[in-house]
Design a protein around this motif. Structure first.
Motif, PDB file in Angstrom:
ATOM      1  N   ASP A  25       3.997  -1.864  -0.385  1.00 28.67           N
ATOM      2  CA  ASP A  25       4.155  -1.319   0.975  1.00 28.67           C
ATOM      3  C   ASP A  25       3.370  -0.028   1.158  1.00 28.67           C
ATOM      4  N   LYS A  26       3.320   0.781   0.120  1.00 29.66           N
ATOM      5  CA  LYS A  26       2.514   2.011   0.215  1.00 29.66           C
ATOM      6  C   LYS A  26       1.031   1.674   0.368  1.00 29.66           C
ATOM      7  N   VAL A  27       0.598   0.674  -0.365  1.00 27.35           N
ATOM      8  CA  VAL A  27      -0.804   0.249  -0.235  1.00 27.35           C
ATOM      9  C   VAL A  27      -1.047  -0.263   1.187  1.00 27.35           C
ATOM     10  N   ALA A  28      -0.095  -1.017   1.718  1.00 29.83           N
ATOM     11  CA  ALA A  28      -0.253  -1.538   3.083  1.00 29.83           C
ATOM     12  C   ALA A  28      -0.421  -0.391   4.077  1.00 29.83           C
ATOM     13  N   ASP A  73       0.479   7.946  -3.719  1.00 29.95           N
ATOM     14  CA  ASP A  73       1.330   9.072  -3.311  1.00 29.95           C
ATOM     15  C   ASP A  73       0.509  10.354  -3.169  1.00 29.95           C
ATOM     16  N   ARG A  74      -0.376  10.579  -4.133  1.00 29.03           N
ATOM     17  CA  ARG A  74      -1.157  11.823  -4.105  1.00 29.03           C
ATOM     18  C   ARG A  74      -2.073  11.848  -2.876  1.00 29.03           C
ATOM     19  N   VAL A  75      -2.661  10.704  -2.557  1.00 29.56           N
ATOM     20  CA  VAL A  75      -3.519  10.653  -1.363  1.00 29.56           C
ATOM     21  C   VAL A  75      -2.675  10.855  -0.099  1.00 29.56           C
ATOM     22  N   LEU A  76      -1.496  10.214  -0.044  1.00 34.62           N
ATOM     23  CA  LEU A  76      -0.672  10.348   1.156  1.00 34.62           C
ATOM     24  C   LEU A  76      -0.124  11.775   1.286  1.00 34.62           C
ATOM     25  N   GLU A  77       0.134  12.429   0.147  1.00 31.34           N
ATOM     26  CA  GLU A  77       0.574  13.829   0.200  1.00 31.34           C
ATOM     27  C   GLU A  77      -0.539  14.738   0.709  1.00 31.34           C
ATOM     28  N   GLU A  78      -1.749  14.514   0.202  1.00 32.66           N
ATOM     29  CA  GLU A  78      -2.881  15.294   0.706  1.00 32.66           C
ATOM     30  C   GLU A  78      -3.101  14.985   2.180  1.00 32.66           C
ATOM     31  N   LEU A 115      -4.270  11.143   4.257  1.00 37.96           N
ATOM     32  CA  LEU A 115      -5.411  10.234   4.190  1.00 37.96           C
ATOM     33  C   LEU A 115      -6.607  10.827   4.934  1.00 37.96           C
ATOM     34  N   ASP A 116      -6.339  11.436   6.087  1.00 38.50           N
ATOM     35  CA  ASP A 116      -7.447  12.014   6.854  1.00 38.50           C
ATOM     36  C   ASP A 116      -8.154  13.117   6.081  1.00 38.50           C
ATOM     37  N   SER A 117      -7.400  13.909   5.347  1.00 34.58           N
ATOM     38  CA  SER A 117      -8.096  14.982   4.655  1.00 34.58           C
ATOM     39  C   SER A 117      -8.830  14.452   3.424  1.00 34.58           C
ATOM     40  N   SER A 118      -8.309  13.397   2.810  1.00 39.77           N
ATOM     41  CA  SER A 118      -9.067  12.747   1.731  1.00 39.77           C
ATOM     42  C   SER A 118     -10.399  12.205   2.272  1.00 39.77           C
ATOM     43  N   ILE A 119     -10.327  11.589   3.439  1.00 42.67           N
ATOM     44  CA  ILE A 119     -11.535  11.043   4.060  1.00 42.67           C
ATOM     45  C   ILE A 119     -12.503  12.175   4.423  1.00 42.67           C
ATOM     46  N   ALA A 120     -11.974  13.260   4.969  1.00 42.13           N
ATOM     47  CA  ALA A 120     -12.834  14.396   5.341  1.00 42.13           C
ATOM     48  C   ALA A 120     -13.508  14.991   4.106  1.00 42.13           C
TER      49      ALA A 120
END
Ligand SMILES: *Cc1c(COP(=O)(O)O)cnc(C)c1O
Length: 379
Positions: A26-29, A240-245, A247-252
């Motif tokens: 579900d997190k991946v989804a 989890d780490r990406v969602l904590e950061e 997703l938009d800021s990981s992409i940026a």
């Protein structure tokens, strides 16, 4: 005998429950922006990629395989081995494929039932306009399979909005996670066509249908076999780490790393961006062309790694090995200091190889990269 307590965090874990396994899916989804089923397959991303093709390309059917790098070439081999006719649409590896070209190919081959496409290719450093291509494929009625291994977490990936029927991701690139587990989302349309395909794998490690029948259809209450526990936990930690950061800021961060690398390289002698246009450049990795008769790309990589062994540089594989090298600024390497150090190492390596103008280029490249990083974040 002495026990090595350092290993204990990897061993003696409680079993991974079905509930926990489903929660990771579900997190991946949510990362894929999909409401479709997500299946976490127990292997490197090549497993779901091959599973998708074998499921969705019936014997005697026609598939349009878009080739913008080495992974697309791999898909063509699988399609042919399924007994499908693989129509190849090749775009120069220095750019992207256009939705208009896909539309033309579909008009020429109206019987096409599957389109296979790589979103971003880390190996060639390009990225394709999936939103536009997805609209064209949807209008035609074919299934769209997307290899998003090198794009997830690094650039927008809107699985459902773009009409992607089969979206494959792995943990090992921008998610900075494990390589040994991967996931695929499967649309309802895709399930229908896979179920109708008599040659789709069944009772097989490659079978998506097994996951549907033994796991999804039962409400994800009982796992069909012992899960790859460590990899699933590592995938969960990475997501989890990406969602904590965010997703938009990981992409940026990935977009900035790409812009910074491309800007820095303009200050270095003897190297040029391999992907011509900025908008076609993959945020996960920048490929650089080395003029073949001057120096060999492998020598440049070796000299740069001698200057700084910690930077994420790699020679391109296969036919491009002599001419192209990669800066892998994905995951934790999508970082200002890493990009600056990679550029400095390249300048140092070029200087060691006697390339004129290289010795003092590292600082200029670093400054250009820093400025481009800032303006990418503002954009
Ligand atoms: C990295 C990557 C994969 C996974 O392959 P590995 O060589 O195991 O890392 C699959 N597809 C694409 C487009 C990739 O960039």
């Amino acid at each position: 005998m002495t026990a090595n307590t350092e290993h204990s965090s990897l061993l003696d874990l409680p079993p991974l429950t079905a509930e926990h396994f489903a929660a990771v899916e579900d997190k991946v989804a949510s990362l894929l922006r999909t409401r479709c089923d997500v299946v976490a397959m127990q292997g490197e991303a090549l497993l779901p990629l091959e599973a998708c093709i074998r499921a969705a390309a019936p014997r005697g059917s026609t598939a349009l395989n878009v080739v913008t790098g080495p992974y697309g070439e791999t898909f063509g081999g699988w399609l042919r081995s399924c007994g499908a006719e693989a129509v190849t649409l090749t775009a120069p590896f220095t750019g992207a494929v256009g939705a208009d070209e896909v539309a033309r190919a579909l008009r020429e081959h109206p019987e096409t039932g599957l389109v296979s496409l790589v979103h971003a290719e880390a190996a060639t450093g390009n990225t394709n306009p999936v939103a536009e291509i997805g609209a064209v494929v949807r209008e035609h009625g074919a299934l769209l399979m997307l290899d998003a291994v090198a794009s997830v977490g690094a650039e927008p990936l809107l699985t459902d909005a773009w009409g992607v029927d089969l979206c494959v991701i792995g943990g090992q690139k921008a998610l900075a996670g494990p390589a040994g587990v991967s996931a695929v989302s499967v649309s309802a349309r895709a399930w229908d066509r896979i179920a109708a395909n008599e040659s789709a794998p069944r009772r097989s490690y490659l079978s998506l249908l097994d996951w549907k029948e033994r796991w999804l259809d039962g409400g994800r209450k009982a796992l069909p076999h012992a899960p790859a526990q460590l990899e699933m936990l590592a995938l969960e930690a990475a997501v989890d780490r990406v969602l904590e950061e965010g997703l938009d800021s990981s992409i940026a961060r990935h977009r900035a790393a790409s812009a910074a690398t491309r800007a820095g390289v303009r200050e270095l002698p003897a190297l040029a961006a391999y992907v011509t246009r900025d908008q076609d450049a993959a945020p996960a990795a920048t490929t650089l062309r080395v003029p073949a008769d001057d120096v060999d790309a492998r020598e440049v990589v070796a000299a740069a790694l001698a200057a700084d062994p910690g930077v994420p540089l790699q020679a391109a594989g296969g036919a491009l090995a002599a001419e192209v090298l990669r800066v892998n600024h994905y995951g934790r390497s999508a970082d200002r200091a890493v990009v600056r150090d990679a550029l400095a190492a390249l300048a140092g390596g070029l200087a060691a190889l006697g390339v004129p103008g290289a010795a003092d280029a590292g600082d200029r490249a670093g400054e250009a990269a820093a400025a481009a990083w800032e303006s990418a974040l503002r954009a």
